[in-house]
Design a protein around this motif. Sequence first.
Motif, PDB file in Angstrom:
ATOM      1  N   GLU A 154      -0.541 -10.169  12.349  1.00  0.00           N
ATOM      2  CA  GLU A 154       0.014  -8.822  12.464  1.00  0.00           C
ATOM      3  C   GLU A 154       0.658  -8.407  11.142  1.00  0.00           C
ATOM      4  O   GLU A 154       1.381  -9.171  10.517  1.00  0.00           O
ATOM      5  N   MET A 155       0.370  -7.174  10.725  1.00  0.00           N
ATOM      6  CA  MET A 155       0.880  -6.664   9.466  1.00  0.00           C
ATOM      7  C   MET A 155       2.068  -5.743   9.710  1.00  0.00           C
ATOM      8  O   MET A 155       2.111  -5.025  10.703  1.00  0.00           O
ATOM      9  N   SER A 156       3.038  -5.792   8.794  1.00  0.00           N
ATOM     10  CA  SER A 156       4.144  -4.840   8.820  1.00  0.00           C
ATOM     11  C   SER A 156       4.439  -4.404   7.394  1.00  0.00           C
ATOM     12  O   SER A 156       4.124  -5.105   6.431  1.00  0.00           O
ATOM     13  N   LEU A 157       5.017  -3.229   7.264  1.00  0.00           N
ATOM     14  CA  LEU A 157       5.313  -2.646   5.962  1.00  0.00           C
ATOM     15  C   LEU A 157       6.800  -2.358   5.890  1.00  0.00           C
ATOM     16  O   LEU A 157       7.374  -1.779   6.813  1.00  0.00           O
ATOM     17  N   HIS A 158       7.426  -2.764   4.785  1.00  0.00           N
ATOM     18  CA  HIS A 158       8.849  -2.526   4.553  1.00  0.00           C
ATOM     19  C   HIS A 158       8.973  -1.915   3.164  1.00  0.00           C
ATOM     20  O   HIS A 158       8.351  -2.383   2.222  1.00  0.00           O
ATOM     21  N   SER A 159       9.791  -0.864   3.050  1.00  0.00           N
ATOM     22  CA  SER A 159       9.857  -0.177   1.774  1.00  0.00           C
ATOM     23  C   SER A 159      11.209   0.482   1.559  1.00  0.00           C
ATOM     24  O   SER A 159      11.838   0.955   2.509  1.00  0.00           O
ATOM     25  N   THR A 160      11.632   0.508   0.300  1.00  0.00           N
ATOM     26  CA  THR A 160      12.807   1.292  -0.052  1.00  0.00           C
ATOM     27  C   THR A 160      12.411   2.740  -0.296  1.00  0.00           C
ATOM     28  O   THR A 160      13.266   3.609  -0.398  1.00  0.00           O
ATOM     29  N   ILE A 161      11.123   2.997  -0.387  1.00  0.00           N
ATOM     30  CA  ILE A 161      10.597   4.349  -0.555  1.00  0.00           C
ATOM     31  C   ILE A 161      10.409   4.926   0.849  1.00  0.00           C
ATOM     32  O   ILE A 161       9.765   4.309   1.698  1.00  0.00           O
ATOM     33  N   THR A 162      10.979   6.096   1.100  1.00  0.00           N
ATOM     34  CA  THR A 162      10.933   6.655   2.456  1.00  0.00           C
ATOM     35  C   THR A 162       9.960   7.822   2.589  1.00  0.00           C
ATOM     36  O   THR A 162       9.698   8.270   3.699  1.00  0.00           O
ATOM     37  N   ASN A 163       9.418   8.297   1.494  1.00  0.00           N
ATOM     38  CA  ASN A 163       8.513   9.431   1.506  1.00  0.00           C
ATOM     39  C   ASN A 163       7.076   8.920   1.644  1.00  0.00           C
ATOM     40  O   ASN A 163       6.587   8.180   0.788  1.00  0.00           O
ATOM     41  N   GLY A 164       6.389   9.321   2.707  1.00  0.00           N
ATOM     42  CA  GLY A 164       5.030   8.847   2.980  1.00  0.00           C
ATOM     43  C   GLY A 164       4.063   8.980   1.814  1.00  0.00           C
ATOM     44  O   GLY A 164       3.383   8.008   1.461  1.00  0.00           O
ATOM     45  N   PRO A 165       3.967  10.173   1.195  1.00  0.00           N
ATOM     46  CA  PRO A 165       3.048  10.308   0.061  1.00  0.00           C
ATOM     47  C   PRO A 165       3.395   9.388  -1.119  1.00  0.00           C
ATOM     48  O   PRO A 165       2.495   8.880  -1.785  1.00  0.00           O
ATOM     49  N   GLU A 166       4.678   9.141  -1.352  1.00  0.00           N
ATOM     50  CA  GLU A 166       5.071   8.224  -2.432  1.00  0.00           C
ATOM     51  C   GLU A 166       4.684   6.785  -2.101  1.00  0.00           C
ATOM     52  O   GLU A 166       4.282   6.022  -2.979  1.00  0.00           O
ATOM     53  N   ILE A 167       4.796   6.416  -0.827  1.00  0.00           N
ATOM     54  CA  ILE A 167       4.358   5.077  -0.404  1.00  0.00           C
ATOM     55  C   ILE A 167       2.855   4.941  -0.634  1.00  0.00           C
ATOM     56  O   ILE A 167       2.389   3.947  -1.199  1.00  0.00           O
ATOM     57  N   LEU A 168       2.098   5.947  -0.215  1.00  0.00           N
ATOM     58  CA  LEU A 168       0.648   5.908  -0.403  1.00  0.00           C
ATOM     59  C   LEU A 168       0.290   5.841  -1.883  1.00  0.00           C
ATOM     60  O   LEU A 168      -0.595   5.074  -2.280  1.00  0.00           O
ATOM     61  N   TRP A 169       0.967   6.606  -2.723  1.00  0.00           N
ATOM     62  CA  TRP A 169       0.720   6.590  -4.156  1.00  0.00           C
ATOM     63  C   TRP A 169       0.988   5.189  -4.722  1.00  0.00           C
ATOM     64  O   TRP A 169       0.206   4.673  -5.518  1.00  0.00           O
ATOM     65  N   SER A 170       2.075   4.577  -4.278  1.00  0.00           N
ATOM     66  CA  SER A 170       2.404   3.221  -4.733  1.00  0.00           C
ATOM     67  C   SER A 170       1.323   2.230  -4.328  1.00  0.00           C
ATOM     68  O   SER A 170       0.941   1.356  -5.106  1.00  0.00           O
ATOM     69  N   LEU A 171       0.839   2.360  -3.099  1.00  0.00           N
ATOM     70  CA  LEU A 171      -0.240   1.476  -2.638  1.00  0.00           C
ATOM     71  C   LEU A 171      -1.512   1.682  -3.451  1.00  0.00           C
ATOM     72  O   LEU A 171      -2.208   0.717  -3.782  1.00  0.00           O
ATOM     73  N   GLU A 172      -1.818   2.916  -3.802  1.00  0.00           N
ATOM     74  CA  GLU A 172      -3.006   3.200  -4.607  1.00  0.00           C
ATOM     75  C   GLU A 172      -2.861   2.617  -6.018  1.00  0.00           C
ATOM     76  O   GLU A 172      -3.829   2.098  -6.582  1.00  0.00           O
ATOM     77  N   LEU A 173      -1.662   2.695  -6.597  1.00  0.00           N
ATOM     78  CA  LEU A 173      -1.436   2.083  -7.908  1.00  0.00           C
ATOM     79  C   LEU A 173      -1.627   0.567  -7.835  1.00  0.00           C
ATOM     80  O   LEU A 173      -2.235  -0.041  -8.715  1.00  0.00           O
ATOM     81  N   GLU A 183      13.932  -1.222  -8.941  1.00  0.00           N
ATOM     82  CA  GLU A 183      14.481   0.036  -8.419  1.00  0.00           C
ATOM     83  C   GLU A 183      13.998   0.287  -6.994  1.00  0.00           C
ATOM     84  O   GLU A 183      14.748   0.732  -6.138  1.00  0.00           O
ATOM     85  N   ASP A 184      12.727   0.016  -6.734  1.00  0.00           N
ATOM     86  CA  ASP A 184      12.148   0.178  -5.401  1.00  0.00           C
ATOM     87  C   ASP A 184      11.211  -0.985  -5.129  1.00  0.00           C
ATOM     88  O   ASP A 184      10.662  -1.584  -6.052  1.00  0.00           O
ATOM     89  N   VAL A 185      11.033  -1.298  -3.857  1.00  0.00           N
ATOM     90  CA  VAL A 185      10.086  -2.333  -3.457  1.00  0.00           C
ATOM     91  C   VAL A 185       9.264  -1.842  -2.274  1.00  0.00           C
ATOM     92  O   VAL A 185       9.719  -1.041  -1.456  1.00  0.00           O
ATOM     93  N   LEU A 186       8.048  -2.335  -2.215  1.00  0.00           N
ATOM     94  CA  LEU A 186       7.131  -2.061  -1.120  1.00  0.00           C
ATOM     95  C   LEU A 186       6.564  -3.415  -0.717  1.00  0.00           C
ATOM     96  O   LEU A 186       5.919  -4.083  -1.524  1.00  0.00           O
ATOM     97  N   ILE A 187       6.851  -3.828   0.499  1.00  0.00           N
ATOM     98  CA  ILE A 187       6.467  -5.163   0.947  1.00  0.00           C
ATOM     99  C   ILE A 187       5.498  -5.047   2.115  1.00  0.00           C
ATOM    100  O   ILE A 187       5.790  -4.398   3.115  1.00  0.00           O
TER     101      ILE A 187
END
Length: 64
Positions: free
Chosen positions: A31-50, A19-23
């Motif tokens: 060099e690091m880059s972040l790509h995500s289907t999640i656009t809400n910053g707090p949701e991205i952070l929550w996903s990273l914490e999980l 459903e969603d991906v965080l790459i």
Amino acid sequence: MEMKMHKVEYVLESAQGAEDVLIICFAADGEMSLHSTITNGPEILWSLELAKQQVLEMGQPEDA
């Protein structure tokens, strides 16, 4: 003849249908880059914490 799939292609293939991906990507120069289907910053952070929690629960192999 079977062709081996590049490790990045393998991971992307395994994410198909999600459903969603965080790459988190690392270029050859480090060099690091972040790509995500999640656009809400707090949701991205929550996903990273999980993900962090899952990594910590895996533990580390014992020293030889």
